[in-house]
Design an enzyme around this catalytic site. Sequence first.
Site, short mmCIF file in Angstrom:
data_model
loop_
_atom_site.label_atom_id
_atom_site.label_comp_id
_atom_site.label_asym_id
_atom_site.label_seq_id
_atom_site.Cartn_x
_atom_site.Cartn_y
_atom_site.Cartn_z
N TYR A 296 -1.65 -11.85 -3.41
CA TYR A 296 -1.74 -10.37 -3.02
C TYR A 296 -1.62 -9.96 -1.92
O TYR A 296 -0.98 -8.71 -1.80
CB TYR A 296 -3.31 -10.43 -3.32
CG TYR A 296 -4.05 -8.79 -3.19
CD1 TYR A 296 -3.53 -8.45 -4.47
CD2 TYR A 296 -4.88 -8.56 -2.42
CE1 TYR A 296 -3.98 -6.98 -4.73
CE2 TYR A 296 -5.41 -7.14 -2.69
CZ TYR A 296 -4.94 -6.63 -3.79
OH TYR A 296 -5.42 -5.19 -3.72
N CYS B 136 -6.26 1.39 -4.20
CA CYS B 136 -5.66 0.12 -4.39
C CYS B 136 -4.72 -0.43 -3.05
O CYS B 136 -4.86 -1.33 -2.43
CB CYS B 136 -5.30 -0.27 -5.78
SG CYS B 136 -6.53 -0.23 -6.96
N HIS B 137 -3.73 0.45 -3.11
CA HIS B 137 -2.58 0.00 -2.18
C HIS B 137 -2.01 1.35 -1.36
O HIS B 137 -1.07 1.08 -0.71
CB HIS B 137 -1.48 -0.80 -2.86
CG HIS B 137 -1.96 -1.71 -3.79
ND1 HIS B 137 -2.29 -1.72 -5.14
CD2 HIS B 137 -2.00 -3.15 -3.38
CE1 HIS B 137 -2.63 -2.93 -5.52
NE2 HIS B 137 -2.76 -3.68 -4.64
N GLY B 138 -3.10 2.33 -1.51
CA GLY B 138 -2.63 3.53 -0.47
C GLY B 138 -1.64 4.39 -0.81
O GLY B 138 -1.51 5.08 0.02
#
Lengths: 418, 172
Positions: A296, B136-138
């Site tokens: 991840y 989640c990932h910006g």
Amino acid sequence: MSGTSTYVPKSALGRWFESRLPIVGLVHSSFVAYPVPRNLNYLWTFGAILSFMLVAQIVSGVILAMHYVPSSKMAFDSIEHIMRDVNYGWLIRYLHTNGASMFFFAVYMHMFRGIYYGSYKAPREVLWILGVIIYLLMMATAFMGYVLPWGSMSFAGATVITNLFTAIPLVGGGVAHWLWGGYAVGDPTLNRFFSLHYLLPFMIAGVVGLHVWALHVSGQNNPDGVEVKNVKRDTVAFTPYATIKDLFGLSLFLILYAWFVFYIPNYLLDADNSVPANPLVTPAHIVPEWYLLPFYAILRAIPNKLVGVVALAAAIVLLAFLPWLDTSPVKSAKYRPLFRFFFWVFVVCCVGLGYLGSQEVSDGTTLVARILAIGYFGFLLVVLPLLGLIEKTKPIPASIADAVLTKASVPSAPSVAS
Amino acid sequence: MSSAAIENPSRRDFLFIATGAVGAVGAASVAWPLIDQMNPDASTLALASIDVDIGAIQEGQIVTVKWRGGPVFIRHRTKKEIDEAVNTPLSDLKDPQLDSARVKKPEWLIVVGVCTHLGCVPLGHEGQYDGWKCPCHGSVYDTSGRIRQGPAPLNLAVPDYAFLSDTKVKIG
């Protein structure tokens, strides 16, 4: 190493049966008379521990399936039903959820042991690749199992992982719809994940059978990485030597497992998964289970979607090519001082990526994750091929017996981490 | 097979190839239903459109509705938000698209609320462009739902929709 059995049944009935189905003789030659190198350390007990964990997960999982309902309306409540109403339901569920983590802990010890002692090198390449296939199946099984409680982290995990396929050019969107059975993760997705979560462990059991078969053809590697030359001098019988040692290792491992189950059963679970799934809201801080965190972190470290997904897949698939990426003819890190140093750098990269994967994203964590990801791929793609050419290895012993007899003068192997 | 046999194929060769071809077609025709059953089914396809009453949505408010199992954002944009979206030069955009190509009426922005990176639901009124930010990932989106920062490759998708009246919109 096979064909060493001299098994002759003692009773007339035993002889009658053996001449019709020689299964007792097969077990005898594989797990009783089978010769194991006399210098194995406790890191070699993880094979038996993993076999135990596979059986434990299948047994507890089959029981949970008797009470679980795979529907988006009922799944979350049926888990609460298992925890509160079913007799010993709490115990069986905690055994299963913590069992997954124990399974992965054991498989990582098993894999790092394989890398440290060069267990993937000839003639064990197929054995190693079968292991990587088992690892992939384990990740798929664990991922789908995590979706089943239908908490908000289950839903977010299912969404993120299935969306990895949308990175595939042209067909990616269609593949995702096919996986979901709809336009988003929903009821059909949950139902098929349950079906596959039940199926895959039996596929793992099948590949484990091949793994053990391949192991028994080539024989076990050992901490000195020299092959068995004289069965009488270099080996001992599987039973009682390896059997008892495996049972002792397993007992220590079960203490750790029981500690998690009875004292900190929710330590490895995410509080957000105690909130039912809501397709319209994503939890503020999503993280996968700990055993997937390094991958991840690699995904998050790369700013481009397609490249990130390719790097994530490559980080796993490259492991299957280790037998050819490592060009050194010497197996054990005991006789490879440079390799031993870089091995520990690799371990630090893996653990560091795992830690960063659990943290919220900032410019600082992204930078460090990039450095560690370069370390991860650098070890596999640059260091391993080059070391075989430049490293000056120490002289390897002529045989396992020689190594054991001069053990005091050889640097000792790392002890089992608990 | 010798070259003589290739020049002069026997009846056996013909039967071998013909049988193999029939077997391959048969296997493929059995495999397809087993694969296709996983695609979205008839009941899922039947839910492909919804009617939404937008009369009660205040200026500046974002309402999330469920369409095809996932979120759709209906945003009643303020004058400032519209100006920000319209005045952004295309050269600043990762996935260049004019704001006018993404809306039917400037005050109403309707987009699929699924981040084009890995499918999380972005949070409204967040991020430096006043649009959305994905937890989640910006990934950061602007007031037209266009990607401005982060790993997402594309703008938030615009679904098919039509205004049935001033206060009613049909999505899908």
